[in-house]
Design an enzyme around this catalytic site. Structure first.
Site, mmCIF file in Angstrom:
data_model
loop_
_atom_site.group_PDB
_atom_site.id
_atom_site.type_symbol
_atom_site.label_atom_id
_atom_site.label_comp_id
_atom_site.label_asym_id
_atom_site.label_seq_id
_atom_site.Cartn_x
_atom_site.Cartn_y
_atom_site.Cartn_z
ATOM 1 N N CYS A 183 0.833 -1.213 0.000
ATOM 2 C CA CYS A 183 0.000 0.000 0.000
ATOM 3 C C CYS A 183 0.866 1.261 0.000
ATOM 4 C CB CYS A 183 -0.924 -0.026 1.218
ATOM 5 S SG CYS A 183 -1.833 1.504 1.494
ATOM 6 N N CYS A 238 -0.129 3.988 2.466
ATOM 7 C CA CYS A 238 0.244 3.598 3.835
ATOM 8 C C CYS A 238 1.669 4.053 4.148
ATOM 9 C CB CYS A 238 0.147 2.087 4.002
ATOM 10 S SG CYS A 238 -1.518 1.406 3.821
#
Length: 305
Positions: free
Chosen positions: A51, A54
């Site tokens: 991700c 993230c």
């Protein structure tokens, strides 16, 4: 001579952040989050190695938690390795952040928020209004730049209800009044700035903008002044007034061009008035405005060529 490559360490046992920032598992979630949140709020960062957002958000969270100095903790859970809890909580996209307090989730957000928003979110959890004020100031300044004067004035006003001496909010509200043409209220608002903050950058910018607005009615219209300059390019006064007229209409780059042309032709005119006026423009526009940035570069090239 060899140079050692620095090793980036994760927060873990033995690190100074071990009690503030840690990774957890399904098994340890009760201890690390539910039980721990009965003492201080705990943020849970649901993330995964693949991700990208993230990777942007997690360092911001870690920085904010460290700045809290124990008032809040951060627990990170890899959803690929431990899918059970995010599944139970209905996490469908990441990054996802949940705040736990007194053993239960009380707030949260999805997506990689900017640092100011993260700070405001945490500030609300720990009862610190400063982060929320910073986010509100950012919103108000953005609304002012976009021309949404009602939203900007309302937000600046909300900030001033909590902090009557907030210089940036007072300066922003002053600019709202300037843009609506209410110069009397602009002056009254500017007078509320505490003396210790009178020379701060936002206040200096608002003061310069007010002075420029006062000058605007006396300089004439753009078309007539442009005609005078075209008829006589050496007419310094007409070129100077044309720059003021362009600025009053919001055409900052055109105002910049006229003053720089005047400086190039006759810098000494009227006791260096063009350069001084240009500096006042920079104050009024703000240091980060594209016209200010470009103008400072061009002025330096002109003066030091």
């Amino acid at each position: 001579m060899s140079v050692d490559t620095p090793i980036l360490k994760q927060s873990g046992a033995g690190s100074p952040d071990a009690d503030l920032i840690k990774n957890t598992t399904t098994t340890d979630f009760m201890r690390d989050v539910i039980d721990a949140s009965r003492e201080v709020p705990v943020l849970v960062d649901f993330w995964a190695p693949w991700c990208g957002p993230c990777r942007q958000l997690t360092p911001i969270l870690e920085k904010a938690v460290r700045a809290g100095k124990g008032a809040i903790k951060l627990v990170k859970l890899n959803i690929d390795e431990h899918p059970q809890i995010p599944g139970q909580m209905g996490v469908q996209s990441i990054p996802a952040v949940f705040a736990f307090q007194d053993g239960k989730p009380v707030d949260g957000f999805m997506g990689a928020l900017p640092e100011s928003r993260v700070n405001a979110f945490i500030a609300r959890l720990i009862g610190d209004s400063s982060g929320d004020a910073a986010a509100k100031l950012e919103d108000a300044e953005a609304a002012l730049a976009a021309g949404d004067l009602n939203k900007a004035a309302q937000t600046f006003g909300e900030i001033l209800q909590d902090d009557r001496e907030n210089a940036q909010a007072l300066a922003g509200l002053t600019k709202c009044y300037i843009k609506t043409g209410d110069l009397a209220r602009a002056e009254q608002t500017l007078a509320l700035v505490p003396p210790a903050k009178a020379e701060s950058a936002p206040v200096s910018s608002a003061r310069a903008a007010l002075e420029l607005k006062r000058k605007a009615p006396s300089v004439g219209d753009v078309d007539s002044l442009r005609a005078q300059v075209e008829a006589d390019p050496a007419n310094a006064e007409a070129r100077f007034d044309l720059a003021l007229a362009f600025n009053a209409k919001g055409d900052r780059m055109a105002a910049l061009d006229e003053l720089l042309a005047l400086i190039a032709k006759n810098r000494a005119w009227n006791d260096d008035a063009a350069r001084k006026q240009l500096l006042q423009f920079f104050d009024a526009w703000g240091a980060s405005d594209p016209a200010t940035v470009a103008g400072r570069q061009r002025l330096s090239s002109l003066l030091f060529a």
